[in-house]
Motif scaffolding. Structure first.
Motif, PDB file in Angstrom:
ATOM      1  N   GLY A  37      71.330  64.570  79.364  1.00  0.00           N
ATOM      2  CA  GLY A  37      71.663  65.741  78.561  1.00  0.00           C
ATOM      3  C   GLY A  37      72.918  66.428  79.048  1.00  0.00           C
ATOM      4  O   GLY A  37      73.754  66.869  78.254  1.00  0.00           O
ATOM      5  N   ALA A  38      73.070  66.518  80.372  1.00  0.00           N
ATOM      6  CA  ALA A  38      74.271  67.147  80.929  1.00  0.00           C
ATOM      7  C   ALA A  38      75.519  66.342  80.573  1.00  0.00           C
ATOM      8  O   ALA A  38      76.551  66.912  80.204  1.00  0.00           O
ATOM      9  N   ILE A  39      75.409  65.011  80.665  1.00  0.00           N
ATOM     10  CA  ILE A  39      76.550  64.158  80.315  1.00  0.00           C
ATOM     11  C   ILE A  39      76.871  64.295  78.830  1.00  0.00           C
ATOM     12  O   ILE A  39      78.038  64.411  78.432  1.00  0.00           O
ATOM     13  N   PHE A  40      75.815  64.288  78.012  1.00  0.00           N
ATOM     14  CA  PHE A  40      75.989  64.406  76.562  1.00  0.00           C
ATOM     15  C   PHE A  40      76.687  65.717  76.206  1.00  0.00           C
ATOM     16  O   PHE A  40      77.654  65.739  75.440  1.00  0.00           O
ATOM     17  N   LEU A  41      76.209  66.813  76.777  1.00  0.00           N
ATOM     18  CA  LEU A  41      76.801  68.120  76.492  1.00  0.00           C
ATOM     19  C   LEU A  41      78.215  68.205  77.049  1.00  0.00           C
ATOM     20  O   LEU A  41      79.102  68.815  76.439  1.00  0.00           O
ATOM     21  N   GLY A  42      78.424  67.587  78.205  1.00  0.00           N
ATOM     22  CA  GLY A  42      79.762  67.576  78.767  1.00  0.00           C
ATOM     23  C   GLY A  42      80.743  66.853  77.858  1.00  0.00           C
ATOM     24  O   GLY A  42      81.880  67.305  77.674  1.00  0.00           O
ATOM     25  N   CYS A  43      80.295  65.730  77.291  1.00  0.00           N
ATOM     26  CA  CYS A  43      81.149  64.986  76.361  1.00  0.00           C
ATOM     27  C   CYS A  43      81.441  65.812  75.116  1.00  0.00           C
ATOM     28  O   CYS A  43      82.572  65.830  74.607  1.00  0.00           O
ATOM     29  N   TRP A  71      90.043  77.878  64.080  1.00  0.00           N
ATOM     30  CA  TRP A  71      89.229  76.739  64.518  1.00  0.00           C
ATOM     31  C   TRP A  71      89.439  76.461  66.003  1.00  0.00           C
ATOM     32  O   TRP A  71      88.523  75.992  66.689  1.00  0.00           O
ATOM     33  N   ARG A  72      90.635  76.760  66.515  1.00  0.00           N
ATOM     34  CA  ARG A  72      90.874  76.607  67.942  1.00  0.00           C
ATOM     35  C   ARG A  72      89.957  77.538  68.731  1.00  0.00           C
ATOM     36  O   ARG A  72      89.331  77.132  69.720  1.00  0.00           O
ATOM     37  N   ILE A  73      89.859  78.775  68.282  1.00  0.00           N
ATOM     38  CA  ILE A  73      88.999  79.748  68.960  1.00  0.00           C
ATOM     39  C   ILE A  73      87.544  79.294  68.913  1.00  0.00           C
ATOM     40  O   ILE A  73      86.826  79.335  69.920  1.00  0.00           O
ATOM     41  N   LEU A  74      87.091  78.858  67.733  1.00  0.00           N
ATOM     42  CA  LEU A  74      85.705  78.424  67.583  1.00  0.00           C
ATOM     43  C   LEU A  74      85.406  77.236  68.485  1.00  0.00           C
ATOM     44  O   LEU A  74      84.370  77.204  69.168  1.00  0.00           O
ATOM     45  N   ASP A  75      86.291  76.246  68.510  1.00  0.00           N
ATOM     46  CA  ASP A  75      86.055  75.062  69.328  1.00  0.00           C
ATOM     47  C   ASP A  75      86.079  75.388  70.816  1.00  0.00           C
ATOM     48  O   ASP A  75      85.338  74.781  71.602  1.00  0.00           O
ATOM     49  N   ILE A  76      86.912  76.322  71.219  1.00  0.00           N
ATOM     50  CA  ILE A  76      86.925  76.736  72.622  1.00  0.00           C
ATOM     51  C   ILE A  76      85.593  77.373  72.992  1.00  0.00           C
ATOM     52  O   ILE A  76      85.023  77.092  74.059  1.00  0.00           O
ATOM     53  N   ILE A  77      85.066  78.217  72.116  1.00  0.00           N
ATOM     54  CA  ILE A  77      83.773  78.859  72.372  1.00  0.00           C
ATOM     55  C   ILE A  77      82.663  77.818  72.468  1.00  0.00           C
ATOM     56  O   ILE A  77      81.830  77.843  73.379  1.00  0.00           O
ATOM     57  N   VAL A  78      82.656  76.876  71.513  1.00  0.00           N
ATOM     58  CA  VAL A  78      81.653  75.814  71.531  1.00  0.00           C
ATOM     59  C   VAL A  78      81.761  75.006  72.818  1.00  0.00           C
ATOM     60  O   VAL A  78      80.757  74.692  73.468  1.00  0.00           O
ATOM     61  N   GLY A  79      82.986  74.654  73.202  1.00  0.00           N
ATOM     62  CA  GLY A  79      83.190  73.884  74.416  1.00  0.00           C
ATOM     63  C   GLY A  79      82.705  74.613  75.654  1.00  0.00           C
ATOM     64  O   GLY A  79      82.059  74.017  76.535  1.00  0.00           O
ATOM     65  N   LEU A  80      82.978  75.910  75.738  1.00  0.00           N
ATOM     66  CA  LEU A  80      82.548  76.698  76.889  1.00  0.00           C
ATOM     67  C   LEU A  80      81.030  76.793  76.969  1.00  0.00           C
ATOM     68  O   LEU A  80      80.437  76.685  78.055  1.00  0.00           O
ATOM     69  N   VAL A  81      80.373  76.999  75.818  1.00  0.00           N
ATOM     70  CA  VAL A  81      78.914  77.094  75.803  1.00  0.00           C
ATOM     71  C   VAL A  81      78.287  75.775  76.249  1.00  0.00           C
ATOM     72  O   VAL A  81      77.386  75.734  77.090  1.00  0.00           O
ATOM     73  N   MET A  82      78.757  74.666  75.690  1.00  0.00           N
ATOM     74  CA  MET A  82      78.196  73.361  76.043  1.00  0.00           C
ATOM     75  C   MET A  82      78.452  73.024  77.506  1.00  0.00           C
ATOM     76  O   MET A  82      77.566  72.507  78.188  1.00  0.00           O
ATOM     77  N   ALA A  83      79.668  73.291  77.966  1.00  0.00           N
ATOM     78  CA  ALA A  83      79.993  73.018  79.368  1.00  0.00           C
ATOM     79  C   ALA A  83      79.131  73.880  80.289  1.00  0.00           C
ATOM     80  O   ALA A  83      78.644  73.406  81.326  1.00  0.00           O
ATOM     81  N   GLY A  84      78.924  75.135  79.906  1.00  0.00           N
ATOM     82  CA  GLY A  84      78.094  76.025  80.712  1.00  0.00           C
ATOM     83  C   GLY A  84      76.654  75.539  80.814  1.00  0.00           C
ATOM     84  O   GLY A  84      76.044  75.571  81.894  1.00  0.00           O
ATOM     85  N   ILE A  85      76.086  75.079  79.694  1.00  0.00           N
ATOM     86  CA  ILE A  85      74.715  74.571  79.709  1.00  0.00           C
ATOM     87  C   ILE A  85      74.634  73.291  80.536  1.00  0.00           C
ATOM     88  O   ILE A  85      73.680  73.077  81.297  1.00  0.00           O
ATOM     89  N   ALA A  86      75.642  72.419  80.401  1.00  0.00           N
ATOM     90  CA  ALA A  86      75.662  71.176  81.178  1.00  0.00           C
ATOM     91  C   ALA A  86      75.676  71.479  82.674  1.00  0.00           C
ATOM     92  O   ALA A  86      74.947  70.859  83.456  1.00  0.00           O
ATOM     93  N   VAL A  87      76.496  72.434  83.078  1.00  0.00           N
ATOM     94  CA  VAL A  87      76.571  72.804  84.496  1.00  0.00           C
ATOM     95  C   VAL A  87      75.241  73.383  84.963  1.00  0.00           C
ATOM     96  O   VAL A  87      74.770  73.086  86.071  1.00  0.00           O
ATOM     97  N   SER A  88      74.606  74.206  84.118  1.00  0.00           N
ATOM     98  CA  SER A  88      73.326  74.802  84.504  1.00  0.00           C
ATOM     99  C   SER A  88      72.243  73.735  84.662  1.00  0.00           C
ATOM    100  O   SER A  88      71.385  73.839  85.551  1.00  0.00           O
ATOM    101  N   LEU A  89      72.275  72.702  83.822  1.00  0.00           N
ATOM    102  CA  LEU A  89      71.305  71.611  83.941  1.00  0.00           C
ATOM    103  C   LEU A  89      71.489  70.870  85.263  1.00  0.00           C
ATOM    104  O   LEU A  89      70.517  70.558  85.959  1.00  0.00           O
ATOM    105  N   VAL A  90      72.740  70.579  85.599  1.00  0.00           N
ATOM    106  CA  VAL A  90      73.022  69.873  86.849  1.00  0.00           C
ATOM    107  C   VAL A  90      72.627  70.742  88.045  1.00  0.00           C
ATOM    108  O   VAL A  90      72.029  70.260  89.018  1.00  0.00           O
ATOM    109  N   ALA A  91      72.932  72.039  87.981  1.00  0.00           N
ATOM    110  CA  ALA A  91      72.596  72.951  89.075  1.00  0.00           C
ATOM    111  C   ALA A  91      71.089  73.034  89.271  1.00  0.00           C
ATOM    112  O   ALA A  91      70.599  73.017  90.400  1.00  0.00           O
ATOM    113  N   ARG A  92      70.359  73.098  88.157  1.00  0.00           N
ATOM    114  CA  ARG A  92      68.898  73.161  88.250  1.00  0.00           C
ATOM    115  C   ARG A  92      68.339  71.860  88.830  1.00  0.00           C
ATOM    116  O   ARG A  92      67.406  71.890  89.643  1.00  0.00           O
ATOM    117  N   LEU A  93      68.926  70.749  88.437  1.00  0.00           N
ATOM    118  CA  LEU A  93      68.477  69.454  88.941  1.00  0.00           C
ATOM    119  C   LEU A  93      68.676  69.363  90.453  1.00  0.00           C
ATOM    120  O   LEU A  93      67.773  68.955  91.186  1.00  0.00           O
TER     121      LEU A  93
END
Length: 208
Positions: free
Chosen positions: A76-82, A179-201
């Motif tokens: 999941g972390a890899i998927f969200l990171g991608c 769309w640049r702003i929206l994609d940046i927000i989406v990217g930050l949210v997904m990257a943040g969740i991916a990092v939190s998954l790895v940290a929890r693991l």
């Protein structure tokens, strides 16, 4: 339970916001103000059913195997990171989403198109049944239910917000910078969740 619901809402929201055929269709119908309620309801209920299937079935299977939970968390972390990388790449080369204007489409045709955009898209199964369902294995009992409700709530909020908010967003999203702003927000949210998954693991491994 609140933490589980928030986790489900953020993960579900970050996945569904990604620009795709289904969102483009709902945006178009919102701009045309045609069958907006019915189409948004179909998309939202479809996501809710798929999320329930993932959380209720696959989540239970995953919860019974700590090693499987670890594998799913890493996956999941890899998927969200991608997804985050793809969002940031889109932000570097933004394009306006051209919601074609037409006239007077029938409800039957609109519903058929909506169902096709929803169920013929393989990503919907990957996101809702596999990813969201598998990651629900981190929660047990009421928190898992709250996680599923949070993810489903994100779908309802997004589709109805997109469908009925389209007329207000039309001038704003006519510019690539939006769309640049929206994609940046989406990217930050997904990257943040991916990092939190790895940290929890890593936290679980250290505790073990």
């Amino acid at each position: 339970m609140f933490s589980a619901a928030t986790s489900g809402f953020l993960l579900g929201g970050s996945l569904i916001i990604a620009i795709g055929a289904q969102n483009a269709f709902i945006l178009r119908q919102g701009l045309l103000r045609e069958h907006v309620f019915v189409l948004c309801l179909i998309c939202s209920l479809a996501d809710a059913v798929l999320i329930a299937a993932g959380v209720g079935g696959l989540g239970t299977l995953v919860a019974s195997s700590p090693k499987l939970i670890m594998a799913v968390t890493i996956g999941g972390a890899i998927f969200l990171g991608c997804y985050a990388v793809l969002a940031f790449r889109r932000a570097m080369h933004p394009e306006t989403l051209r919601a074609a204007r037409g006239g007077g489409g029938s409800l039957k045709a609109a519903v058929a198109a909506c169902l096709a955009f929803t169920f013929l898209n393989p990503h919907v199964y990957l996101d809702t049944v596999l990813l969201l369902g598998s990651l629900s294995g981190r929660f047990v009992g009421a928190p898992r239910l709250a996680y599923g409700i949070g993810a489903a709530t994100a779908s309802f909020a997004w589709f109805f917000g997109l469908g009925y908010g389209a007329r207000l967003l039309q001038p704003f999203f006519a510019r690539p910078s939006a769309w640049r702003i929206l994609d940046i927000i989406v990217g930050l949210v997904m990257a943040g969740i991916a990092v939190s998954l790895v940290a929890r693991l890593f936290g679980q491994v250290s505790a073990g």
